[in-house]
Design a protein around this motif. Sequence first.
Motif, PDB file in Angstrom:
ATOM      1  N   LYS A  16       0.604  -1.494  -0.153  1.00 53.92           N
ATOM      2  CA  LYS A  16      -0.092   0.073   0.311  1.00 53.92           C
ATOM      3  C   LYS A  16       0.807   0.748   0.040  1.00 53.92           C
ATOM      4  N   ILE A  17       2.120   1.037   1.031  1.00 51.30           N
ATOM      5  CA  ILE A  17       3.052   2.361   0.441  1.00 51.30           C
ATOM      6  C   ILE A  17       4.159   1.939   0.117  1.00 51.30           C
ATOM      7  N   ILE A  18       4.512   2.523  -0.838  1.00 50.84           N
ATOM      8  CA  ILE A  18       5.989   2.196  -1.700  1.00 50.84           C
ATOM      9  C   ILE A  18       6.852   2.717  -1.553  1.00 50.84           C
ATOM     10  N   ILE A  19       8.744   2.308  -1.078  1.00 52.58           N
ATOM     11  CA  ILE A  19       8.814   4.066  -1.281  1.00 52.58           C
ATOM     12  C   ILE A  19      10.004   2.964  -2.356  1.00 52.58           C
ATOM     13  N   TYR A  20      10.080   4.041  -3.585  1.00 55.83           N
ATOM     14  CA  TYR A  20      11.878   3.248  -4.299  1.00 55.83           C
ATOM     15  C   TYR A  20      13.273   4.271  -4.407  1.00 55.83           C
ATOM     16  N   GLY A  21      13.848   4.162  -3.624  1.00 59.66           N
ATOM     17  CA  GLY A  21      14.954   4.981  -3.676  1.00 59.66           C
ATOM     18  C   GLY A  21      16.318   4.484  -3.261  1.00 59.66           C
ATOM     19  N   LYS A  22      17.518   4.995  -2.772  1.00 56.20           N
ATOM     20  CA  LYS A  22      18.985   4.624  -2.374  1.00 56.20           C
ATOM     21  C   LYS A  22      18.783   4.143  -1.279  1.00 56.20           C
ATOM     22  N   GLY A  23      19.216   2.619  -1.143  1.00 58.21           N
ATOM     23  CA  GLY A  23      19.708   2.193  -0.079  1.00 58.21           C
ATOM     24  C   GLY A  23      18.182   1.483   0.578  1.00 58.21           C
ATOM     25  N   THR A  24      18.121   0.501   1.767  1.00 58.08           N
ATOM     26  CA  THR A  24      17.460  -0.657   2.225  1.00 58.08           C
ATOM     27  C   THR A  24      16.266   0.617   3.390  1.00 58.08           C
ATOM     28  N   LYS A  25      15.856  -0.256   4.162  1.00 55.28           N
ATOM     29  CA  LYS A  25      14.694   1.189   5.096  1.00 55.28           C
ATOM     30  C   LYS A  25      15.794   0.691   6.687  1.00 55.28           C
ATOM     31  N   SER A  26      16.629  -0.509   6.143  1.00 56.25           N
ATOM     32  CA  SER A  26      17.473  -0.672   7.899  1.00 56.25           C
ATOM     33  C   SER A  26      18.337   0.262   7.273  1.00 56.25           C
ATOM     34  N   ALA A  27      19.317   0.221   6.337  1.00 50.50           N
ATOM     35  CA  ALA A  27      20.965   1.043   5.823  1.00 50.50           C
ATOM     36  C   ALA A  27      20.601   2.010   4.719  1.00 50.50           C
ATOM     37  N   PRO A  28      19.549   3.222   4.660  1.00 48.85           N
ATOM     38  CA  PRO A  28      19.537   3.869   3.351  1.00 48.85           C
ATOM     39  C   PRO A  28      20.452   4.765   3.155  1.00 48.85           C
ATOM     40  N   GLN A  29      20.935   4.747   1.910  1.00 49.30           N
ATOM     41  CA  GLN A  29      22.031   5.172   1.951  1.00 49.30           C
ATOM     42  C   GLN A  29      21.289   7.228   1.129  1.00 49.30           C
ATOM     43  N   CYS A  30      20.670   7.285   0.873  1.00 50.21           N
ATOM     44  CA  CYS A  30      20.717   9.381   0.606  1.00 50.21           C
ATOM     45  C   CYS A  30      19.661  10.223   1.621  1.00 50.21           C
ATOM     46  N   GLY A  31      20.188  11.070   1.661  1.00 52.32           N
ATOM     47  CA  GLY A  31      19.401  11.979   2.415  1.00 52.32           C
ATOM     48  C   GLY A  31      17.857  12.179   2.500  1.00 52.32           C
ATOM     49  N   PHE A  32      17.776  12.259   1.222  1.00 47.34           N
ATOM     50  CA  PHE A  32      16.287  12.156   0.978  1.00 47.34           C
ATOM     51  C   PHE A  32      15.621  10.787   1.637  1.00 47.34           C
ATOM     52  N   THR A  33      16.337  10.074   0.826  1.00 49.13           N
ATOM     53  CA  THR A  33      15.087   8.190   0.834  1.00 49.13           C
ATOM     54  C   THR A  33      14.941   8.273   2.944  1.00 49.13           C
ATOM     55  N   VAL A  34      16.223   8.863   3.510  1.00 46.25           N
ATOM     56  CA  VAL A  34      16.097   8.613   4.773  1.00 46.25           C
ATOM     57  C   VAL A  34      14.897   9.482   5.549  1.00 46.25           C
ATOM     58  N   GLU A  35      14.608  10.973   4.586  1.00 48.52           N
ATOM     59  CA  GLU A  35      13.179  11.615   4.594  1.00 48.52           C
ATOM     60  C   GLU A  35      12.041  11.268   4.641  1.00 48.52           C
ATOM     61  N   THR A  36      12.110  10.055   3.713  1.00 44.54           N
ATOM     62  CA  THR A  36      10.963  10.061   3.558  1.00 44.54           C
ATOM     63  C   THR A  36      10.669   8.307   4.136  1.00 44.54           C
ATOM     64  N   ILE A  37      11.495   8.474   4.598  1.00 39.93           N
ATOM     65  CA  ILE A  37      11.312   6.851   5.269  1.00 39.93           C
ATOM     66  C   ILE A  37      10.675   7.596   6.918  1.00 39.93           C
ATOM     67  N   GLN A  38      10.862   8.472   7.572  1.00 37.84           N
ATOM     68  CA  GLN A  38      11.222   9.673   8.760  1.00 37.84           C
ATOM     69  C   GLN A  38       9.477   9.774   7.998  1.00 37.84           C
ATOM     70  N   PHE A  39       8.898  10.672   7.097  1.00 36.22           N
ATOM     71  CA  PHE A  39       7.793  10.596   6.770  1.00 36.22           C
ATOM     72  C   PHE A  39       7.151   9.614   7.625  1.00 36.22           C
ATOM     73  N   PHE A  40       6.916   8.559   6.429  1.00 36.22           N
ATOM     74  CA  PHE A  40       6.096   7.365   6.898  1.00 36.22           C
ATOM     75  C   PHE A  40       6.123   6.697   8.496  1.00 36.22           C
ATOM     76  N   ASN A  41       7.152   6.772   9.157  1.00 34.79           N
ATOM     77  CA  ASN A  41       7.430   6.218  10.386  1.00 34.79           C
ATOM     78  C   ASN A  41       6.467   7.152  11.198  1.00 34.79           C
ATOM     79  N   LYS A  42       6.014   8.615  10.978  1.00 29.59           N
ATOM     80  CA  LYS A  42       5.927   8.603  11.775  1.00 29.59           C
ATOM     81  C   LYS A  42       3.930   8.477  12.317  1.00 29.59           C
TER      82      LYS A  42
END
Lengths: 107, 77
Positions: A16-42
């Motif tokens: 239902k929610i999928i993020i195509y990004g750089k790196g993985t959920k546990s090891a994101p490799q890019c600031g924007f990917t981290v930001e997106t993960i944090q956004f949905f963690n909320k």
Amino acid sequence: MSAIEDEIKSEIAENKIIIYGKGTKSAPQCGFTVETIQFFNKYGYPFEVVNCLENMQKREALSQMTNWPTLPKVFINGDFYGDTDILDEMETKGEVEPLLKKAFGDA
Amino acid sequence: MIRIPDLIELVQAKIPDAEVNAMDKTGMSDHFIIHVVSSEFEGKNVMERHRMVQGCLNDAMKDGRVHAAEIKTDVPA
């Protein structure tokens, strides 16, 4: 329709929610990917992160499919929502909460 | 690399009434925060607004003048 597009379509359908990004959920490799993960963690809803860092073929297919040049790329309930630039603005307009509630069927 | 006035011109070329302010995020003149206010955004959802601004930057993204742009859009108050 190439195999890679089929693969993307099924990933989008299954999550239902999928993020195509750089790196993985546990090891994101890019600031924007981290930001997106944090956004949905909320919000506390489950989401998937697909690592496109070494997968140029998938990145190209995604850019073609969405006509959006950059990663991360977010899909919610099968629809494309760009990245946190868009989601942040939608959030300030109160559009994200109802969207997620509808996606997870607890509207 | 692009100078901010040129970046603003790129947006205004396609969105004539746009009030644009851009900030160089990293000091390398290729990663910008761009805030665009235009009445043309009226009635358009956030995605459509961002696609409009991205459309202005397409060429500059392709030839590398702009590496990344964080876009914020708004309608005139």
